[in-house]
Structures are given as structure tokens and as C-alpha cells.
Design a protein around this motif. Structure first.
Motif, PDB file in Angstrom:
ATOM      1  N   GLU A 150       0.848  -1.191   0.000  1.00  0.00           N
ATOM      2  CA  GLU A 150       0.000   0.000   0.000  1.00  0.00           C
ATOM      3  C   GLU A 150       0.882   1.239   0.000  1.00  0.00           C
ATOM      4  OE1 GLU A 150      -3.798   1.654   2.555  1.00  0.00           O
ATOM      5  OE2 GLU A 150      -2.106   0.814   3.653  1.00  0.00           O
ATOM      6  N   ARG A 151       0.525   2.208  -0.814  1.00  0.00           N
ATOM      7  CA  ARG A 151       1.274   3.455  -0.911  1.00  0.00           C
ATOM      8  C   ARG A 151       0.963   4.362   0.272  1.00  0.00           C
ATOM      9  NH1 ARG A 151       0.183   8.531  -3.182  1.00  0.00           N
ATOM     10  NH2 ARG A 151       1.995   9.601  -4.092  1.00  0.00           N
ATOM     11  N   GLN A 152       2.023   4.964   0.816  1.00  0.00           N
ATOM     12  CA  GLN A 152       1.917   5.845   1.980  1.00  0.00           C
ATOM     13  C   GLN A 152       2.712   7.115   1.688  1.00  0.00           C
ATOM     14  OE1 GLN A 152       0.066   4.872   4.466  1.00  0.00           O
ATOM     15  NE2 GLN A 152       0.484   6.393   6.031  1.00  0.00           N
ATOM     16  N   VAL A 153       2.286   8.263   2.209  1.00  0.00           N
ATOM     17  CA  VAL A 153       3.025   9.514   1.996  1.00  0.00           C
ATOM     18  C   VAL A 153       3.243  10.220   3.327  1.00  0.00           C
ATOM     19  CG1 VAL A 153       3.043  11.776   0.868  1.00  0.00           C
ATOM     20  CG2 VAL A 153       2.184   9.780  -0.369  1.00  0.00           C
ATOM     21  N   VAL A 157      12.904 -22.256   5.148  1.00  0.00           N
ATOM     22  CA  VAL A 157      12.565 -20.883   4.758  1.00  0.00           C
ATOM     23  C   VAL A 157      11.904 -20.169   5.938  1.00  0.00           C
ATOM     24  CG1 VAL A 157      11.292 -19.419   3.151  1.00  0.00           C
ATOM     25  CG2 VAL A 157      12.256 -21.597   2.357  1.00  0.00           C
ATOM     26  N   VAL A 158      12.518 -19.086   6.394  1.00  0.00           N
ATOM     27  CA  VAL A 158      11.963 -18.251   7.464  1.00  0.00           C
ATOM     28  C   VAL A 158      11.319 -17.035   6.809  1.00  0.00           C
ATOM     29  CG1 VAL A 158      12.461 -16.924   9.541  1.00  0.00           C
ATOM     30  CG2 VAL A 158      13.724 -19.047   9.077  1.00  0.00           C
ATOM     31  N   VAL A 159      10.074 -16.776   7.150  1.00  0.00           N
ATOM     32  CA  VAL A 159       9.308 -15.691   6.531  1.00  0.00           C
ATOM     33  C   VAL A 159       9.168 -14.542   7.523  1.00  0.00           C
ATOM     34  CG1 VAL A 159       7.122 -15.045   5.450  1.00  0.00           C
ATOM     35  CG2 VAL A 159       8.059 -17.349   5.118  1.00  0.00           C
ATOM     36  N   ALA A 160       9.497 -13.341   7.075  1.00  0.00           N
ATOM     37  CA  ALA A 160       9.413 -12.149   7.934  1.00  0.00           C
ATOM     38  C   ALA A 160       8.667 -11.052   7.194  1.00  0.00           C
ATOM     39  CB  ALA A 160      10.811 -11.671   8.311  1.00  0.00           C
ATOM     40  N   SER A 161       7.453 -10.748   7.668  1.00  0.00           N
ATOM     41  CA  SER A 161       6.699  -9.629   7.109  1.00  0.00           C
ATOM     42  C   SER A 161       6.109  -8.803   8.238  1.00  0.00           C
ATOM     43  CB  SER A 161       5.586 -10.126   6.187  1.00  0.00           C
ATOM     44  OG  SER A 161       4.940  -9.028   5.565  1.00  0.00           O
ATOM     45  N   PRO A 162       6.961  -7.974   8.885  1.00  0.00           N
ATOM     46  CA  PRO A 162       6.473  -7.041   9.908  1.00  0.00           C
ATOM     47  C   PRO A 162       6.517  -5.610   9.353  1.00  0.00           C
ATOM     48  CG  PRO A 162       8.658  -7.954  10.439  1.00  0.00           C
ATOM     49  CD  PRO A 162       8.396  -8.197   9.011  1.00  0.00           C
ATOM     50  N   CYS A 163       5.481  -5.047   9.310  1.00  0.00           N
ATOM     51  CA  CYS A 163       4.284  -5.340   8.563  1.00  0.00           C
ATOM     52  C   CYS A 163       3.181  -4.381   9.005  1.00  0.00           C
ATOM     53  CB  CYS A 163       3.834  -6.791   8.735  1.00  0.00           C
ATOM     54  SG  CYS A 163       2.614  -7.293   7.494  1.00  0.00           S
ATOM     55  N   SER A 164       2.314  -4.043   8.029  1.00  0.00           N
ATOM     56  CA  SER A 164       1.092  -3.278   8.242  1.00  0.00           C
ATOM     57  C   SER A 164       1.326  -1.911   8.868  1.00  0.00           C
ATOM     58  CB  SER A 164       0.100  -4.095   9.074  1.00  0.00           C
ATOM     59  OG  SER A 164      -0.208  -5.306   8.410  1.00  0.00           O
ATOM     60  N   GLY A 165       2.502  -1.330   8.572  1.00  0.00           N
ATOM     61  CA  GLY A 165       2.767   0.050   8.940  1.00  0.00           C
ATOM     62  C   GLY A 165       3.163   0.284  10.382  1.00  0.00           C
ATOM     63  N   HIS A 166       3.387  -0.790  11.159  1.00  0.00           N
ATOM     64  CA  HIS A 166       3.789  -0.558  12.552  1.00  0.00           C
ATOM     65  C   HIS A 166       4.946  -1.470  12.960  1.00  0.00           C
ATOM     66  CE1 HIS A 166       1.472  -4.038  14.488  1.00  0.00           C
ATOM     67  NE2 HIS A 166       0.874  -3.967  13.309  1.00  0.00           N
ATOM     68  N   GLY A 167       5.783  -1.864  12.007  1.00  0.00           N
ATOM     69  CA  GLY A 167       6.809  -2.845  12.314  1.00  0.00           C
ATOM     70  C   GLY A 167       8.190  -2.323  12.639  1.00  0.00           C
ATOM     71  N   LEU A 207       6.109   2.478   1.452  1.00  0.00           N
ATOM     72  CA  LEU A 207       5.145   1.393   1.295  1.00  0.00           C
ATOM     73  C   LEU A 207       4.841   0.732   2.635  1.00  0.00           C
ATOM     74  CD1 LEU A 207       6.513  -0.376  -1.919  1.00  0.00           C
ATOM     75  CD2 LEU A 207       4.791   1.428  -1.756  1.00  0.00           C
ATOM     76  N   PHE A 208       3.559   0.470   2.873  1.00  0.00           N
ATOM     77  CA  PHE A 208       3.133  -0.478   3.891  1.00  0.00           C
ATOM     78  C   PHE A 208       2.966  -1.837   3.210  1.00  0.00           C
ATOM     79  CE2 PHE A 208       0.548   2.502   6.940  1.00  0.00           C
ATOM     80  CZ  PHE A 208       1.717   3.169   7.264  1.00  0.00           C
TER      81      PHE A 208
END
Length: 378
Positions: A219-222, A333-343, A313-314
Motif C-alpha cells: 500500500e502506498r503511503q506519503v 525458509v523463514v518468513v518475515a513480514s512485519p508489517c502493516s505500517g507498525h513494524g 510502502l506499507f
């Protein structure tokens, strides 16, 4: 023949650079891969700084991770020889019964955090850069502040390299090929093999982990910086970082630092979603107007000339919680998606979490909120 490493980290942003350092300090032979420059402005971690706060309205379960994050940020500062964490205090403001105020209060009470419940008049009197409406309230927590996010990435990368890590920038990853006990990473330049790979590719993670397609959505953020009419009101010692719930949306604010301007962002901005490569990084007059409206309404002494606008980007999950897990069926495989604008504030401790997952398959920290499997179940 592919070059072999103990671990490979994909993405050298906030999370990947911290993971690289944590693996290198454990004596691993580790490779970091980055499709852009080291310290680029295409992802989620640029814009000078990011908020850190203990009064976590999103979910009280994040607070133990935050306490460890503070410890590791201070350790990183000491090792890097520069300040990265700046304490200003934090405010969570909005309607008294709203999500932000009540969530912040719940986190403080659950974890015994020092805090004050303030009326709008008390906030406006104590911190006159704010002008909250009379029916708003706020939770003030003294440990909040911000991380120098761009400098922290370079600090983690520098520490990792000093400990023997290798970084390849401007090398795009094309595929991850897991097999029992090992994984091959294919890039534009070659093939690399390791016992474990950490996918921390930010808004591009859906390209590398098909199971996150539609579950980790860019998601685009400004962000905007505005020159205050009264600069002293927006100095770090006078202006706490804040999150604020309003009729126009959820805004977040910083004191002037690095740029002589008050910084503000609108959470979820205009809700512009798409592939990371397709989202514009060029701010527009419409972006500026949305931020300016909030400045005029709630921070009128900052309503001076625009100094800078920046797009980032979020990467949002449906429940806005992180993904920190091994890939189901492929523990390599270790997955890291922190994430959603508060990581970002968690980057120091998430580096530790990812290194633990990559070396032992488990973490000392409670990751039950962050499983890959919850997304598949949803």
C-alpha cells in the motif's frame, strides 16, 4: 556450482539488516541480498525516522517484544557508536472511548507501564504544539520516541560486515528453491545455497513466497514535513511522538529532527494498493493537501511551508499483525513480514527472532500471534 552459506537473508531493510547482524554475530557465514542500493528509498524504512512506543494500542501481546527491542536498540547504539533511539514520550490521542486511547490504556495496565491519562486541555497546555479538540483524551507514556531508521539500517549492516557477513546490493532475487535441509536462492547474477534462508523482502515478499500473495498487500503511503511557525514547540524536548484517531483518519506525528520541519503521516493514506513496482513513489498535491488539512486542524503552529514529501510502502496483512514463522512444509525458509505500517520499531528484536528461527527453528519469544498458518486458516 552455487556458492554456499550457512544462511542467506533476502532484503536489507530494517528487518533484514538486523537479522544479518544477529546471524553474523553468532559466527554464521551469511549473505545479505538487496535488489536496490543499501539504504534505498523504494521500500518502507526511509524518511529519516520511525516511532517507537511501549503503550501498544494494537495488541498488548507486542509489549514484551518491545521491551527487548529497547534493550537491543541500546546495545546497537553502543556497538555502533551513535545514538539511534531518541526518547520524547508518546501520546495516543483521540475520542476517549476510541480504539487508540482505549488500546493504549489496556496495554499500559496489562504490563504495568508508567502512564498518564490526560484531557485534551491538559495535552494542549503541556505540549502547546498540539491543539486537540475539547472532547479528545490522550494516554501519555514517557518511554516513547523514535528510531533513526535510515541510520539504524546502516549500523546493523556495518556491524554485520565487521563480523564477517557479505552483502550484495543491486542483485534481485528471482526465486527461492527449498529442499530438505537446504535451500537455493536464484538471483539475476547466480545461484546461492544455504541451510536456511530468511525472506525479509518487504513489499516484494509476495513475489518470493507465493503463500503470501493476497495476504501481504503493498500500500502506498506519503509522509510530509512542514516548517513550524514556532519551531520551539516542535522540538524533540517539547513535542512527544503521537498517534491520533480523528474523523479524517489515523494520523501519526514526530517532532522536528533531521529536517527543520514537523513530520506527519496519514495511516493507510488513500488506500492505494498494488504490486510494489507499480505504486508511485512521487508525491502529489493531493497527498500534500490531505496532510495539510490535519496540520491546520490539530497542529496549527506547524502550518508553514512544505519542506519535504516522501512516499513509502506499507505491506498489510488482513489482521494487520506480523508474519514471523517458518514456511509451512519448508522449515528451511523463514518468513518475515512485519508489517502493516507498525513494524520498524521492532527491527532490533525481530533480527534476533529471525536469527533464532534460522539457527534453531524456534525463538525464545512468543510468536503465536504471528504464524503463517493463521492466514491460510483465514
Amino acid at each position: 556450482m552455487p556458492q554456499h552459506y550457512d544462511s542467506i537473508v533476502i532484503g536489507m531493510g530494517g528487518m533484514g539488516s538486523a537479522a544479518l547482524w544477529q546471524l553474523a554475530r553468532r559466527g554464521q557465514r551469511v549473505l545479505g541480498l538487496e535488489r536496490f542500493d543499501l539504504g534505498h528509498a523504494m521500500g518502507s524504512s526511509h524518511g529519516l525516522n520511525r516511532i517507537i512506543r511501549l503503550a501498544y494500542f494494537e495488541h498488548p501481546g507486542y509489549v514484551p517484544l518491545l521491551r527487548r527491542a529497547y534493550e537491543l536498540w541500546r546495545e546497537t547504539e553502543a556497538l555502533a557508536g551513535e545514538q539511534l533511539l531518541f526518547v520524547t514520550g508518546s501520546l495516543d490521542a483521540g475520542p476517549e472511548e476510541g480504539r487508540i486511547v482505549q488500546g493504549s490504556l489496556a496495554a499500559c495496565r496489562a504490563h504495568g507501564l508508567p502512564h498518564e491519562a490526560l484531557s485534551a486541555a491538559e495535552v494542549n497546555r503541556r505540549f502547546p504544539g498540539y491543539r486537540l479538540p475539547a472532547d479528545y483524551a490522550a494516554i501519555h507514556q514517557p518511554d516513547g520516541g523514535f528510531i533513526a531508521s535510515e541510520r539504524a539500517i546502516l549500523a546493523h549492516a556495518s556491524l554485520a560486515v565487521a563480523a564477517g557477513a557479505e552483502i550484495h546490493a543491486r542483485e534481485r532475487v528471482l526465486a527461492i528453491e527449498p529442499a530438505p535441509g537446504r535451500v537455493t536462492v536464484v538471483t539475476e547474477r547466480g545461484r546461492y545455497e544455504a541451510g536456511r534462508v530468511i525472506a525479509a523482502a518487504g513489499a516484494w515478499i509476495e513475489d518470493l513466497v507465493p503463500g503470501l500473495r493476497g495476504q501481504a498487500v503493498p500500500e502506498r503511503q506519503v509522509l510530509g514535513w512542514f516548517q513550524p511557525r514556532r519551531p520551539a514547540l516542535f522540538a524533540p524536548g517539547a513535542f512527544p511522538v503521537s498517534n491520533m484517531e480523528t474523523a479524517q483518519g489515523h494520523f501519526y506525528q514526530f517532532p522536528s529532527w533531521g529536517i527543520p520541519g514537523f513530520k506527519i503521516g496519514l495511516y493507510h493514506h488513500f488506500g492505494e494498493h498494488g504490486h510494489a513496482d507499480a505504486l508511485s513513489r512521487e508525491p502529489t498535491a493531493r497527498d500534500e493537501a490531505a496532510l495539510r488539512e490535519a496540520v491546520r486542524a490539530y497542529f496549527p503552529e506547524a502550518d508553514g511551508p512544505t519542506l519535504r514529501l516522501a512516499a513509502c510502502l506499507f505491506t498489510n496483512t488482513p489482521d494487520e499483525h506480523f508474519v514471523l514463522d517458518t514456511l509451512p512444509g519448508h522449515p528451511e525458509v523463514v518468513v518475515a513480514s512485519p508489517c502493516s505500517g507498525h513494524g520498524y520499531k521492532f527491527a532490533s528484536v525481530i533480527g534476533e527472532v529471525l536469527a533464532e528461527l534460522a539457527t534453531t527453528g524456534r525463538s525464545r519469544h512468543d510468536l503465536s500471534l504471528f504464524s503463517c498458518r493463521r492466514l491460510a486458516a483465514g
